[in-house]
Design an enzyme around this catalytic site. Structure first.
Site, PDB file in Angstrom:
ATOM      1  N   CYS A 308       0.834  -1.226   0.067  1.00 36.30           N
ATOM      2  CA  CYS A 308       0.098   0.028  -0.197  1.00 36.30           C
ATOM      3  C   CYS A 308       0.675   1.229   0.103  1.00 36.30           C
ATOM      4  CB  CYS A 308      -1.000   0.146   1.285  1.00 36.30           C
ATOM      5  SG  CYS A 308      -0.023   0.100   2.767  1.00 36.30           S
ATOM      6  N   HIS A 356      -2.590   1.298   6.843  1.00 36.75           N
ATOM      7  CA  HIS A 356      -2.894   1.131   5.374  1.00 36.75           C
ATOM      8  C   HIS A 356      -3.455   2.495   4.953  1.00 36.75           C
ATOM      9  CE1 HIS A 356      -3.996  -1.139   1.750  1.00 36.75           C
ATOM     10  NE2 HIS A 356      -5.052  -0.442   1.666  1.00 36.75           N
ATOM     11  N   HIS A 368      -5.832   1.555  -4.391  1.00 36.94           N
ATOM     12  CA  HIS A 368      -5.035   0.936  -3.243  1.00 36.94           C
ATOM     13  C   HIS A 368      -4.445  -0.395  -3.655  1.00 36.94           C
ATOM     14  CE1 HIS A 368      -7.823  -1.231  -0.630  1.00 36.94           C
ATOM     15  NE2 HIS A 368      -8.407  -1.070  -1.847  1.00 36.94           N
TER      16      HIS A 368
END
Length: 393
Positions: A308, A356, A368
């Site tokens: 990420c 994240h 993402h």
């Protein structure tokens, strides 16, 4: 004649026989009940699909946290390795200078020996502590200026080399610790992902289908929230557009009537700033869109796969902005804004531990790199609990 014998007494044996039988049956029943009670717990209750999903999600989340720790340790290891290499190079150079200073002292000592000069000078020149020898034997005044400088240079280089060696030793220890952290984080990631895969592999085909249905329901709810945010943002944009139109209309009417603009308008003067950010954000999103479909791989920074924060770092690099490696550092770069005020290009961070991150593209959606087994994709920002939204530039 009457008999004097006593009548035979009835024995209790005939009466007790049935009691023995009843007792045996009762004991057998108790034993059977006891065995049944002990055997009952041997069949563990199978967790529900909801519990399995929560456990798998938790494991992926824990793997995400460990991935950020891995990224941080890897970054520190790289920096520390460079620092150690620099220090070792410096130590080598200073050692070389120290040897040159020692050779010069040796040449003076040899010359004095050949000319029959004071032997104490030669001893002093080659001593481990020349200054100490000065103090003890009062030979400072007997040295030429050049000889004194040679001794001073030797002492300076000796102290400097010792200091740099100490620094290098400490840096090597820090490097070793960073490498240990790197290995530990790597093992943690692999362990959590292994546990998640094991849980999923134990599901039947029917259970996997039901789990997928639960996942779709979660996605639909996230999409609904994203659509709601998109409507609110569109309404706010329309309100701002009308307000700008009204302001421009009023300005033109004043100019037509010969009124003079005092320059005290309500505009924020941020138009050029917004335009600059929009240009950078466009480059970020163009880059991110080009990565859609590439696999998530923990610790990866492209170009074939990403985690990420590796994706967000590379995307903003395409716009000329350098971001740190981890989510924990990226969240500190830029300005925090409300979710309702998010603009394309902003970074959306998730979970309380900020493990994240995704790139906001508008309408409540982001691009993402989700998790192992998934590819870079477009998804609602409400798929996970939002921590904050940050505008990097």
């Amino acid at each position: 004649m009457a008999s004097h014998r006593k009548p035979r007494a009835r024995t209790a044996g005939k009466r007790t026989a049935p009691a023995i039988g009843i007792t045996t049956a009762a004991l057998t029943s108790v034993a059977l009940l006891s065995q049944s009670a002990q055997a009952a717990p041997s069949a563990p209750t199978k967790p529900s699909l909801e519990e399995v999903q929560k456990k798998v999600d938790d494991l992926y989340h824990q793997a995400g946290v460990a991935t950020q720790k891995y990224n941080s340790a890897k970054e520190k290891t790289g920096k520390q390795r460079k620092k150690v290499d620099h220090l070792l190079d410096d130590v080598a150079k200073r050692t070389e200078k120290l040897n040159e200073a020692r050779q010069e002292l040796g040449s003076f000592a040899a010359a004095q020996y050949r000319t029959g000069a004071i032997s104490e000078t030669a001893t002093m020149m080659l001593a481990n502590d020349p200054q100490g020898y000065f103090d003890q034997n009062h030979l400072s005044d007997r040295l030429t200026e050049r000889q004194k400088k040679a001794v001073d240079d030797y002492q300076t280089e000796q102290a400097s080399a010792t200091k740099q060696r100490t620094k290098a030793a400490k840096s090597l220890k820090t490097l070793t610790d960073s490498r240990d952290d790197l290995r530990t984080s790597k093992r943690t990631v692999q362990k959590k992902l292994g546990e998640a895969r094991k849980l999923l592999s134990e599901l039947t085909a029917e259970e996997k289908a039901r789990l997928a249905a639960i996942e779709r329901k979660k996605e639909q709810e996230a999409k609904r929230k994203a659509a709601e945010l998109a409507r609110k943002q569109a309404a706010e944009a329309e309100r701002e557009r009308k307000a700008e139109e009204a302001a421009q209309k009023e300005k033109k009417e004043k100019e037509k009537d010969g009124g003079q603009d005092s320059g005290s308008g309500t505009g924020s003067g941020s138009g050029s700033t917004d335009g600059s950010y929009a240009n950078k954000a466009a480059k970020v999103i163009d880059f991110a869109e080009a990565q859609i479909g590439k696999p998530y791989v923990w610790g990866a920074t492209g170009p074939d796969s990403y985690d990420c924060s590796g994706l967000t770092q590379d995307a903003w690099k395409a716009a000329g902005i350098s971001l740190p490696r981890t989510t924990w550092d990226q969240v500190k770069v830029g300005t925090t804004v409300k979710t309702a005020d998010a603009k394309p290009g902003d970074l959306v961070f998730f979970y309380d531990d900020i493990s994240h991150v995704g790139i906001y593209i508008g309408n409540g959606k982001m691009i993402h790199a989700p998790k192992p087994g998934a590819n870079v994709r477009v998804e609602s920002i409400y798929y996970m609990p939002i921590h904050s939204v940050v505008r990097p530039a």
